[in-house]
Design an enzyme around this catalytic site. Structure first.
Site, mmCIF file in Angstrom:
data_model
loop_
_atom_site.group_PDB
_atom_site.id
_atom_site.type_symbol
_atom_site.label_atom_id
_atom_site.label_comp_id
_atom_site.label_asym_id
_atom_site.label_seq_id
_atom_site.Cartn_x
_atom_site.Cartn_y
_atom_site.Cartn_z
ATOM 1 N N GLU A 172 0.950 -1.718 0.231
ATOM 2 C CA GLU A 172 0.231 -0.063 0.073
ATOM 3 C C GLU A 172 0.812 1.272 0.012
ATOM 4 O OE1 GLU A 172 -2.917 -1.280 3.247
ATOM 5 O OE2 GLU A 172 -3.929 -1.677 2.047
ATOM 6 N N TYR B 116 -12.781 17.312 20.000
ATOM 7 C CA TYR B 116 -11.421 16.911 19.102
ATOM 8 C C TYR B 116 -11.054 16.256 17.945
ATOM 9 C CZ TYR B 116 -9.218 18.717 24.127
ATOM 10 O OH TYR B 116 -8.793 19.883 24.801
#
Length: 217
Positions: A76, A122
């Site tokens: 990948e 967050y």
């Protein structure tokens, strides 16, 4: 080898071990990379546990993907190269098959533009909007086109039936982001069936104005 490269290799080993020890990377799944000042990329090798990395046995490739040192890189690696090309400020990338975010990636009916709600400040600050990339088999380089189209505006993406891939201004930045994504995925699954109060557009705008939009870092 420069001091910067040696430090990057050591950080990759430490990060991989941390992810493995906490169950965020299992078996030989997941991959980590760092882009060096000269544009070359250090990336974890294929078929190696992130918990057992060797700083002297990390693959090194150029921007075109040619191996210039070390073992065979992850299959990948092309995903990492595509994101670095699309996000010039990115210096670190983490891709995991972490349980909760991978579970989300298998769900039906997700919005391709934003597949996790803004449950916490967050999440908004570190991830922003999370696009879903349609399924491609692992190693299918046709995924490059989708990555190149979406990555310029998004530091994190979720690969359908696969898992998240996240970039940052440093490897530590990318690590923090992908861990926040995984925790938000866990919250999302825990809250399924319960009434929730995601952040409003005005609250998101306030976060972006105060801390800067996640897409820009």
């Amino acid at each position: 080898m420069t001091d910067r490269e040696a430090a990057a290799r050591a950080e990759m080993v430490e990060s991989g071990r941390s992810l493995f020890d906490r169950g965020l990377a299992t078996g030989s799944s997941g991959n980590i990379s760092v882009r060096l000042e000269d544009g070359t990329i250090l990336i974890t090798p294929t078929d190696i546990s992130l918990g057992a990395l060797d700083p002297d046995a990390i693959a090194k490739v150029d921007a075109a993907g040619a191996v210039i040192g070390g073992p065979k890189p992850s299959k990948e690696a092309f995903l990492h190269r595509a994101i670095y090309a699309a996000r010039p400020a990115a210096q670190g990338i983490v891709h995991l098959h972490a349980t909760h975010s991978a579970a989300i990636s298998c769900m039906a009916g997700l919005s391709p533009d934003d597949c996790l709600p803004p449950l916490t400040a967050y999440f908004v600050m570190k991830i922003g909007r999370l696009p879903l990339i349609p399924y491609h088999r692992p190693g299918d380089e046709r995924l490059t086109d989708a990555i190149m189209r979406i990555a310029p505006d998004h530091p994190a993406m979720l690969l359908a039936n696969h898992g998240p891939i996240v970039s940052g201004a440093s490897l530590r930045h990318a690590m923090n982001r992908i861990e926040e994504l995984e925790e938000t995925a866990k919250l999302f699954l825990l809250l399924r069936g319960s009434p929730t109060s995601p952040l409003t557009p005005d609250q998101i705008d306030d976060l972006d104005a105060t801390f800067g939009a996640a897409s820009q870092s």
